[in-house]
Motif scaffolding. Structure first.
Motif, PDB file in Angstrom:
ATOM      1  N   SER A   1       0.849  -1.194   0.008  1.00 22.19           N
ATOM      2  CA  SER A   1      -0.020   0.079  -0.146  1.00 22.19           C
ATOM      3  C   SER A   1       0.867   1.438   0.009  1.00 22.19           C
ATOM      4  N   THR A   2       2.044   1.225   0.919  1.00 22.08           N
ATOM      5  CA  THR A   2       2.812   2.176   0.928  1.00 22.08           C
ATOM      6  C   THR A   2       3.443   2.556  -0.430  1.00 22.08           C
ATOM      7  N   LYS A   3       3.826   1.802  -1.041  1.00 16.74           N
ATOM      8  CA  LYS A   3       4.447   1.945  -2.549  1.00 16.74           C
ATOM      9  C   LYS A   3       3.499   2.188  -3.402  1.00 16.74           C
ATOM     10  N   GLU A   4       2.280   2.053  -3.344  1.00 13.02           N
ATOM     11  CA  GLU A   4       1.466   2.235  -4.361  1.00 13.02           C
ATOM     12  C   GLU A   4       0.950   3.748  -4.137  1.00 13.02           C
ATOM     13  N   ILE A   5       0.916   4.089  -2.823  1.00  9.79           N
ATOM     14  CA  ILE A   5       0.732   5.419  -2.518  1.00  9.79           C
ATOM     15  C   ILE A   5       1.820   6.264  -3.053  1.00  9.79           C
ATOM     16  N   VAL A   6       3.095   5.832  -2.695  1.00  8.15           N
ATOM     17  CA  VAL A   6       4.109   6.736  -3.282  1.00  8.15           C
ATOM     18  C   VAL A   6       4.069   6.862  -4.781  1.00  8.15           C
ATOM     19  N   ALA A   7       3.838   5.882  -5.615  1.00  5.16           N
ATOM     20  CA  ALA A   7       3.672   5.510  -6.867  1.00  5.16           C
ATOM     21  C   ALA A   7       2.692   6.703  -7.600  1.00  5.16           C
ATOM     22  N   GLN A   8       1.624   6.593  -6.627  1.00  4.33           N
ATOM     23  CA  GLN A   8       0.543   7.745  -7.262  1.00  4.33           C
ATOM     24  C   GLN A   8       1.161   9.125  -6.893  1.00  4.33           C
ATOM     25  N   LYS A   9       1.696   9.183  -5.677  1.00  8.11           N
ATOM     26  CA  LYS A   9       2.074  10.964  -5.561  1.00  8.11           C
ATOM     27  C   LYS A   9       3.240  10.909  -6.823  1.00  8.11           C
ATOM     28  N   ASP A  10       3.949  10.136  -7.103  1.00  6.54           N
ATOM     29  CA  ASP A  10       4.951  10.423  -8.049  1.00  6.54           C
ATOM     30  C   ASP A  10       4.213  10.710  -9.484  1.00  6.54           C
ATOM     31  N   THR A  11       3.198   9.978  -9.561  1.00  8.00           N
ATOM     32  CA  THR A  11       2.569  10.243 -10.682  1.00  8.00           C
ATOM     33  C   THR A  11       1.844  11.528 -10.843  1.00  8.00           C
ATOM     34  N   ILE A  12       1.278  11.765  -9.902  1.00 12.19           N
ATOM     35  CA  ILE A  12       0.419  13.077  -9.504  1.00 12.19           C
ATOM     36  C   ILE A  12       1.568  14.149  -9.768  1.00 12.19           C
ATOM     37  N   ALA A  13       2.649  14.185  -9.196  1.00 12.55           N
ATOM     38  CA  ALA A  13       3.686  15.130  -9.199  1.00 12.55           C
ATOM     39  C   ALA A  13       4.109  15.248 -10.707  1.00 12.55           C
ATOM     40  N   LEU A  14       4.315  14.096 -11.330  1.00 17.63           N
ATOM     41  CA  LEU A  14       4.824  14.224 -12.700  1.00 17.63           C
ATOM     42  C   LEU A  14       3.635  14.894 -13.644  1.00 17.63           C
ATOM     43  N   GLN A  15       2.695  14.633 -13.324  1.00 16.37           N
ATOM     44  CA  GLN A  15       1.457  15.307 -14.116  1.00 16.37           C
ATOM     45  C   GLN A  15       1.279  16.664 -13.880  1.00 16.37           C
ATOM     46  N   ARG A  16       1.446  17.058 -12.687  1.00 14.43           N
ATOM     47  CA  ARG A  16       1.726  18.645 -12.132  1.00 14.43           C
ATOM     48  C   ARG A  16       2.713  19.429 -13.081  1.00 14.43           C
ATOM     49  N   LYS A  17       3.740  18.551 -13.174  1.00 17.74           N
ATOM     50  CA  LYS A  17       4.892  19.034 -13.879  1.00 17.74           C
ATOM     51  C   LYS A  17       4.731  19.199 -15.564  1.00 17.74           C
ATOM     52  N   ALA A  18       4.003  18.160 -15.759  1.00 25.75           N
ATOM     53  CA  ALA A  18       3.548  18.298 -17.411  1.00 25.75           C
ATOM     54  C   ALA A  18       2.652  19.453 -17.586  1.00 25.75           C
ATOM     55  N   ARG A  19       1.812  19.424 -16.521  1.00 26.37           N
ATOM     56  CA  ARG A  19       0.771  20.593 -16.782  1.00 26.37           C
ATOM     57  C   ARG A  19       1.433  21.876 -16.964  1.00 26.37           C
ATOM     58  N   THR A  20       2.418  22.038 -16.017  1.00 23.75           N
ATOM     59  CA  THR A  20       3.081  23.405 -15.719  1.00 23.75           C
ATOM     60  C   THR A  20       3.990  23.626 -17.148  1.00 23.75           C
ATOM     61  N   MET A  21       4.429  22.736 -17.463  1.00 18.58           N
ATOM     62  CA  MET A  21       5.376  22.656 -18.902  1.00 18.58           C
ATOM     63  C   MET A  21       4.631  23.183 -20.047  1.00 18.58           C
ATOM     64  N   LEU A  22       3.349  22.641 -19.975  1.00 23.29           N
ATOM     65  CA  LEU A  22       2.280  22.731 -21.062  1.00 23.29           C
ATOM     66  C   LEU A  22       1.864  24.253 -20.896  1.00 23.29           C
ATOM     67  N   ARG A  23       1.406  24.836 -19.679  1.00 20.96           N
ATOM     68  CA  ARG A  23       1.394  26.108 -19.786  1.00 20.96           C
ATOM     69  C   ARG A  23       2.533  27.029 -20.414  1.00 20.96           C
ATOM     70  N   GLN A  24       3.557  26.998 -19.965  1.00 19.09           N
ATOM     71  CA  GLN A  24       4.779  27.543 -20.317  1.00 19.09           C
ATOM     72  C   GLN A  24       4.854  27.619 -21.961  1.00 19.09           C
ATOM     73  N   GLY A  25       4.768  26.185 -22.501  1.00 14.38           N
ATOM     74  CA  GLY A  25       4.696  26.264 -23.886  1.00 14.38           C
ATOM     75  C   GLY A  25       3.547  26.843 -24.538  1.00 14.38           C
ATOM     76  N   ASN A  26       2.528  27.047 -23.895  1.00 15.06           N
ATOM     77  CA  ASN A  26       1.469  27.667 -24.465  1.00 15.06           C
ATOM     78  C   ASN A  26       1.686  29.207 -24.730  1.00 15.06           C
ATOM     79  N   GLU A  27       2.418  29.806 -23.673  1.00 18.50           N
ATOM     80  CA  GLU A  27       2.622  31.184 -23.400  1.00 18.50           C
ATOM     81  C   GLU A  27       3.630  31.435 -24.342  1.00 18.50           C
ATOM     82  N   LEU A  28       4.758  30.420 -24.920  1.00 18.43           N
ATOM     83  CA  LEU A  28       5.741  30.874 -25.687  1.00 18.43           C
ATOM     84  C   LEU A  28       5.009  30.857 -27.025  1.00 18.43           C
ATOM     85  N   TYR A  29       4.031  29.797 -27.364  1.00 17.23           N
ATOM     86  CA  TYR A  29       3.447  29.804 -28.571  1.00 17.23           C
ATOM     87  C   TYR A  29       2.632  31.012 -29.038  1.00 17.23           C
ATOM     88  N   GLN A  30       1.845  31.646 -27.932  1.00 18.40           N
ATOM     89  CA  GLN A  30       1.264  32.739 -28.186  1.00 18.40           C
ATOM     90  C   GLN A  30       2.117  33.707 -28.387  1.00 18.40           C
TER      91      GLN A  30
END
Length: 274
Positions: free
Chosen positions: A16-45
């Protein structure tokens, strides 16, 4: 038995602990991905398409199934006229998108990129796929008509070029054949001329021989008989000269004898004594 239960509980807790950690890592990566997406959109504009494409690629590095990042990366490549690089990004979006509207837009952009790359067959296929997901898109339908027209023109051009190549090959083949026949006829004519020349030469030689062979000896004798001959009693100039000299000598002898006779009969002139 109790020991087995404790072991099972510990295993479940660790899992359960590993699964929770993995979920947290996934959520963190998704947040980073969204952050980079917004930066890319600003540069695109700001029309900084190269920097925008770098930001979108980083977003995909954190979340490879991020449809928006791959779609926007395709747009950034398209704006930089990197049409071949844009197509795989649109294809990824078309494959992973869950709604038909997003799929339709991805296929529409694939068609546009294929048109820019002059791959008209690819464009036609992409526009048709877009209309299957969104039949009411008039812009896609218009683009499909243009792509189909360009494809027909290309096919006709290829057909004309193919026919022209065939015609050129056939003309070349006929020309080579004509040249070969000309050379063959020329060699034959030269041979015939040579044979005719030799034949004429032999004929001339044979004709002379035949002429000599067929010569009539009697005719030659007749010709020989017809040649002028000295007439009987007719003397040659030499004979005339000799005759004249002989006559002259005879005349001189005769005259000498006559003079001698005259001398004997003539009186000697004497002086008169009266």
């Amino acid at each position: 038995m109790k020991k087995l239960k404790y072991t099972l509980i510990i295993f479940l807790l660790l899992f359960s602990t590993k699964e929770i950690v993995a979920q947290k890592d996934t959520i963190a990566l998704q947040r980073k991905a969204r952050t980079m997406l917004r930066q890319g959109n600003e540069l695109y504009q700001k029309q900084q398409f190269t920097d925008a494409s770098v930001a979108y690629q980083k977003a995909l590095g954190n979340n490879s199934n991020y449809d928006k990042a791959s779609y926007n990366l395709g747009n950034a490549f398209y704006q930089n006229k990197n049409f071949k690089e844009a197509i795989p990004q649109y294809e990824l979006t078309a494959k992973t998108a869950t709604d038909k509207f997003t799929k339709a837009e991805a296929f529409h952009n694939i068609g546009n990129a294929q048109m820019e790359a002059k791959n008209y067959q690819g464009a036609v296929d992409a526009y048709k796929s877009s209309l299957r997901n969104n039949p009411n898109d008039d812009e896609t339908r218009y683009n499909l008509a243009v792509a189909q027209k360009m494809l027909d023109k290309e096919n006709q051009q290829n057909k004309d070029d193919k026919n022209k190549d065939k015609k050129d090959d056939k003309d070349k083949e006929n020309k080579d054949k004509d040249d070969k026949n000309k050379d063959k006829n020329k060699d034959k004519k030269d041979g015939d001329d040579k044979d005719k020349k030799d034949e004429d030469k032999d004929k001339d030689g044979k004709g002379d021989k035949d002429k000599d062979k067929n010569k009539d000896p009697k005719k030659d004798d007749k010709k020989e008989q017809q040649k002028p001959k000295p007439k009987q009693g007719q003397m040659t100039p030499q004979q005339v000269k000799q005759l004249l000299e002989s006559l002259n000598n005879e005349e001189k002898k005769t005259q000498k004898k006559m003079n001698a006779k005259k001398a004997k009969g003539k009186k000697i002139k004497q002086e008169k004594d009266w």
